[in-house]
Design an enzyme around this catalytic site. Structure first.
Site: not given
Ligand code: ADP
Length: 158
Positions: A41, A90, A128
């Site tokens: 990644k 979400r 993100s």
């Molecule tokens: P990944 O690449 O492993 O999905 P992320 O950093 O995007 O990692 O997300 C890590 C965790 O946090 C995941 O379970 C994701 O669904 C959760 N997450 C991300 N943004 C939010 C948000 N705004 N509210 C709740 N959970 C979130």
């Protein structure tokens, strides 16, 4: 001792992640944020940068720690002797993906239990990838990420 891990990319950490961390810290005795670094990644922030940012952000919660993981999360959890894995959702799209992921982890180790925490409605739009894109156009991300992350994004896209 109720211990759980919260693995993710956190590239970068957002108010959505912090909301999950804050709520989980009042449920579990120990909550471990795992910064995943997958070789395949591409990340904007290095593993070290993401760990450093998160360590700063979780300071208010004494039972929350941050660790780095560049191997399979299931194996990593075995080493830490933790069975509970928390993921945030979400919406239904997230859930479909998270459900598949949890099935895969269960197939790898039947002892792992995935717990889903729904987002706070205030943060459900935070993602993100969208924040990185906005920051790359020098958009205002101050309502989406804490100040140290906003500063780090400004620095990246200077
Ligand atoms: P990944 O690449 O492993 O999905 P992320 O950093 O995007 O990692 O997300 C890590 C965790 O946090 C995941 O379970 C994701 O669904 C959760 N997450 C991300 N943004 C939010 C948000 N705004 N509210 C709740 N959970 C979130």
């Amino acid at each position: 001792m109720l211990k759980a891990v919260f693995p993710g990319s956190f590239d970068p950490p957002t108010f959505g992640h912090l909301n999950i961390i804050e709520r989980a810290s009042s449920i579990f005795d120990e909550f471990i944020v795992v910064v995943a670094d997958n070789r395949g990644k591409k990340y904007l922030f290095s593993g070290d940068e993401r760990v450093t940012l998160l360590k700063e952000l979780v300071k208010p919660w004494k039972n929350v720690s941050v660790v780095y993981c560049d191997s399979l999360i299931v194996g990593f959890m075995k080493k830490l002797q933790v069975r509970l894995l928390v993921r945030g959702v979400r919406g239904t799209n997230d859930f479909a993906y998270e459900f598949d992921l949890s099935m895969m982890n269960k197939a790898l180790d039947a002892g792992i239990e995935t717990l889903f925490m729904t987002t706070d409605p205030a943060y459900f739009v935070l993602r993100s990838s969208a924040i990185r894109e906005l920051a790359s156009f020098h958009g205002d991300v101050s309502a989406m990420v804490p100040p140290p992350v906003a500063a780090a994004l400004r620095e990246k896209y200077r």
